[in-house]
Design a protein around this motif. Sequence first.
Motif, PDB file in Angstrom:
ATOM      1  N   THR A 283     -30.766  -1.726 -46.004  1.00 59.12           N
ATOM      2  CA  THR A 283     -30.644  -1.517 -47.444  1.00 59.12           C
ATOM      3  C   THR A 283     -29.182  -1.343 -47.853  1.00 59.12           C
ATOM      4  OG1 THR A 283     -32.816  -0.465 -47.537  1.00 59.12           O
ATOM      5  CG2 THR A 283     -31.323  -0.053 -49.380  1.00 59.12           C
ATOM      6  N   ARG A 305     -34.168  -5.725 -46.344  1.00 61.59           N
ATOM      7  CA  ARG A 305     -33.626  -5.198 -47.603  1.00 61.59           C
ATOM      8  C   ARG A 305     -32.106  -5.346 -47.722  1.00 61.59           C
ATOM      9  NH1 ARG A 305     -38.468  -5.176 -47.986  1.00 61.59           N
ATOM     10  NH2 ARG A 305     -39.754  -3.681 -49.131  1.00 61.59           N
ATOM     11  N   HIS A 335     -38.767  -8.111 -52.487  1.00 62.10           N
ATOM     12  CA  HIS A 335     -37.330  -7.816 -52.479  1.00 62.10           C
ATOM     13  C   HIS A 335     -36.572  -9.130 -52.632  1.00 62.10           C
ATOM     14  CE1 HIS A 335     -33.465  -6.035 -51.466  1.00 62.10           C
ATOM     15  NE2 HIS A 335     -33.289  -6.987 -50.571  1.00 62.10           N
TER      16      HIS A 335
END
Length: 364
Positions: A283, A305, A335
């Motif tokens: 992320t 991510r 995503h």
Amino acid sequence: MLEVVQEDHEFDLAGSARLDVLVSAIKPRQASQIVKDLSELLPLERAKLNHLKRIRSSQNPETGRLLQVLLSPPDMYYALDEAKRKEIVERYGLEPTVRAVPKLEPRTRAQFLSGGSAWPMIFHHSTSEEARRAARVIPQQDALDAIGFMRDALVDAETGRQQNGGRPTVGAVLVDPLGGCGGRRGRVVATASRERQKVRDEEPASMRDHPLHHAVMLCVQGVGRALAAGSRQEKLSRKQEEGSAGGKLRKEREGKGSESLCSDASPPGGVVEVLSPEQYLCTGFDIYVTREPCLMCAMALVHSRVRRVIYGVRDTERGCLGSVTMLHTLTSLNHNYRVFEGVCEDECRQSLSDGESKHAVVLP
């Protein structure tokens, strides 16, 4: 360095830009009323087709003017109450048939013209081509940072070449853009060649040349390894804290907050060995790769991510972030990341071309 967006592609009604809908011929005098009725029963907005016009007009050499009305996608049509569906069919003498129409809203005049041949569309030409192109170019400082990290990926590719007996190899590095140290914006958290060497040193021989070990996949695996190390370190710290008198160490640690990625254990220029277990996969990270990722790697980056994917050259046969398809533009995914191409393009092409000129397969 340009962003890869959906507007670069014309509609291909044999591929992912196609959507099958139900249409029917109608009489010209029925057009106004049926549009009103369908707007209530089968609104195009519900099917995300408000970029399409409801009525299509064409000329038939034998019968003259021919009008067709767009009803809806089949699932939406047959989900309508049967009595209402029967009523509108009988009122207008509808005979629904399947027709392929453009699924996506046109963002350029070329898309408007190519898709309009299948079904008339609505197009708002709000900005010029030049303005849209300028908006896709990233700021100068970001571009300079990207060049630096792409050159790290080129170094990784050269290391991979040495690991693979001289065969050209795709290079990749994963970067935490917020973890810069030593005056550099961004911090390398994984490299493909480093993870490849770890696999060869620590894993069984059967895993050394695994077909899934593409450069991108190895980087993601490297992040997983660093997260596991961080989790082990966290558990060890907690045990030490619990054993200390009055929990003094725990209080000191909580007062300091989470530890930065820039630590003595990972000096500037190195690769992060440990990531905080609070980090969720990749992320917020960016990945720099010398060649456009394939479908497997592109999807792995969705699940991981990542924030951005930056690649040097396109892979016209297998690339899925601009060449064969544009996975990152699919709105059905949970995503989406941004994609940029063309960083150190000539250098990346040269890195991959030596083996290709000898008909050798470039290792992904």
